[in-house]
Every structure is written in C-alpha cells, then in structure tokens.
Design a protein around this motif. Structure first.
Motif, short mmCIF file in Angstrom:
data_model
loop_
_atom_site.label_atom_id
_atom_site.label_comp_id
_atom_site.label_asym_id
_atom_site.label_seq_id
_atom_site.Cartn_x
_atom_site.Cartn_y
_atom_site.Cartn_z
N VAL A 85 -28.24 -42.76 31.17
CA VAL A 85 -27.71 -43.16 29.87
C VAL A 85 -26.75 -42.12 29.32
CG1 VAL A 85 -28.34 -43.62 27.49
CG2 VAL A 85 -29.71 -44.57 29.34
N ALA A 86 -27.17 -40.86 29.35
CA ALA A 86 -26.36 -39.78 28.79
C ALA A 86 -26.80 -38.46 29.40
CB ALA A 86 -26.51 -39.72 27.27
N THR B 4 -20.67 -33.45 27.34
CA THR B 4 -21.52 -34.63 27.42
C THR B 4 -20.87 -35.75 28.22
OG1 THR B 4 -20.62 -35.45 25.33
CG2 THR B 4 -22.65 -34.14 25.22
N THR B 5 -21.72 -36.62 28.74
CA THR B 5 -21.29 -37.81 29.47
C THR B 5 -22.17 -38.97 29.04
OG1 THR B 5 -20.59 -36.53 31.40
CG2 THR B 5 -21.02 -38.86 31.74
N TYR B 6 -21.57 -40.14 28.91
CA TYR B 6 -22.32 -41.33 28.50
C TYR B 6 -22.03 -42.50 29.44
CZ TYR B 6 -23.01 -38.82 24.13
OH TYR B 6 -23.36 -37.89 23.18
N ALA B 7 -23.04 -43.32 29.65
CA ALA B 7 -22.81 -44.59 30.32
C ALA B 7 -21.98 -45.48 29.41
CB ALA B 7 -24.15 -45.26 30.63
N PHE C 198 -34.06 -23.33 30.54
CA PHE C 198 -33.69 -24.61 29.93
C PHE C 198 -32.19 -24.70 29.77
CE2 PHE C 198 -34.05 -28.33 27.34
CZ PHE C 198 -33.13 -28.18 26.32
N ASP C 199 -31.56 -23.61 29.33
CA ASP C 199 -30.13 -23.68 29.03
C ASP C 199 -29.28 -23.71 30.29
OD1 ASP C 199 -29.51 -20.16 28.26
OD2 ASP C 199 -30.88 -21.13 29.67
N ARG C 200 -29.87 -23.54 31.47
CA ARG C 200 -29.09 -23.56 32.70
C ARG C 200 -29.11 -24.93 33.38
NH1 ARG C 200 -30.19 -17.89 35.97
NH2 ARG C 200 -29.67 -16.48 34.26
N TYR C 201 -30.04 -25.77 32.98
CA TYR C 201 -30.16 -27.07 33.61
C TYR C 201 -29.16 -28.07 33.03
CZ TYR C 201 -34.50 -26.11 36.14
OH TYR C 201 -35.44 -25.63 37.01
N TYR C 202 -28.79 -29.05 33.86
CA TYR C 202 -28.13 -30.23 33.36
C TYR C 202 -29.21 -31.18 32.89
CZ TYR C 202 -24.74 -33.88 32.74
OH TYR C 202 -23.92 -34.83 32.17
N MET C 203 -29.15 -31.59 31.63
CA MET C 203 -30.18 -32.43 31.04
C MET C 203 -29.65 -33.84 30.84
SD MET C 203 -32.62 -30.24 30.73
CE MET C 203 -33.79 -31.25 29.80
N ALA C 204 -30.50 -34.81 31.05
CA ALA C 204 -30.05 -36.19 30.94
C ALA C 204 -31.16 -37.10 30.44
CB ALA C 204 -29.54 -36.70 32.28
N TRP C 205 -30.74 -38.23 29.90
CA TRP C 205 -31.65 -39.31 29.54
C TRP C 205 -31.39 -40.49 30.48
CZ3 TRP C 205 -35.62 -39.02 26.17
CH2 TRP C 205 -35.61 -37.98 25.24
N PHE C 206 -32.47 -41.04 31.00
CA PHE C 206 -32.44 -42.26 31.80
C PHE C 206 -33.27 -43.32 31.10
CE2 PHE C 206 -30.65 -41.15 36.03
CZ PHE C 206 -30.50 -39.78 35.86
N ARG C 207 -33.08 -44.56 31.50
CA ARG C 207 -33.96 -45.62 31.03
C ARG C 207 -34.25 -46.58 32.18
NH1 ARG C 207 -29.82 -48.74 26.82
NH2 ARG C 207 -28.39 -49.61 28.40
N GLN C 208 -35.37 -47.27 32.06
CA GLN C 208 -35.78 -48.17 33.13
C GLN C 208 -36.55 -49.35 32.55
OE1 GLN C 208 -38.34 -46.38 36.12
NE2 GLN C 208 -37.50 -47.73 37.70
#
Length: 130
Positions: free
Chosen positions: A48-49, A57-60, A29-39
C-alpha cells in the motif's frame, strides 16, 4: 530481531478515516525500509505504502491522495493515515520492515514484493461499510 505490533484498525463508514500505528522494537528501526501491506481472504498481500530512512515515500496507485505514511524514529513507530475510506479498502493491514536493496529499487518504481520483507506484524483489521 525486530518485532512489529500494529494497532488502530476498526470499522468505519465510507468516507471516514482511521490512523494505523505500528510500534517497532529492536534495533536499527531508522535503517529499515518500512511499508504497509493489506490482504483480503483469497488474495495476495498487496503493498500500500512505503517509507525509507530519508523520509521518501511510495504509494500504490489505489491509495494515492487518500493515505499518508509517516514514521517517528524517536518513538520507533510507523503510521498510516487512511482518509476517504471506501469499502474496497476493507482488509487486514500489516506493517513490514526490510533491508535488502531490491526493496528500495522496487519502491522507487512504485512496487512492493512481500517476500522481500523480513519482519511482519500480526495485522490490524480495517472494515469499511457503504
């Protein structure tokens, strides 16, 4: 194989807040890039982030200053705090995990490409009324 399960969606009025959670099972888990999307229906999935292993972190642009992404490696859980919600935030929200180098390079530029993420949850609905 990683499995992702989102929770925390719901219906709120404009200006309200929600906290989404994404419980991850599996390894690394700690090696992945994790993100939130929306649709929303009829539109492409929108990033989204995102958050990397080091907490960067990165944000739209549409959510900067209102949404906050975080994660707890010990609990293997990803979070998204949604504040100052607006009707245009109404969507199905998905968490995703990816590991390819392209993800990180694009995130550094503030962009997300759904096709590059390997693992997805089933989504949680957020509905904001005016």
């Amino acid at each position: 194989q990683m499995q992702l399960v989102e929770s925390g969606g719901g219906s709120v009025q404009a200006g309200g807040s929600l906290r989404l959670s994404c419980a991850a099972s599996g390894s690394d888990f700690d090696r992945y890039y994790m993100a939130w999307f929306r649709q929303v229906p009829g539109k492409d999935r929108e990033g989204v982030a995102g958050i990397d292993w080091d907490g960067s972190t990165t944000y739209a642009d549409s959510v900067k200053g209102r949404f906050t992404i975080s994660k707890d490696n010990g609990k293997t859980t990803l979070y998204l705090q949604l504040n100052s919600l607006q009707p245009e935030d109404t969507a199905m929200y998905y968490c995703a995990a990816g590991a390819c180098g392209g993800i990180r390079a694009k995130a550094a530029a503030g962009t997300f490409t759904a096709a590059e993420y390997k693992h997805w949850g089933q989504g949680t609905q957020v509905t904001v009324s005016s």
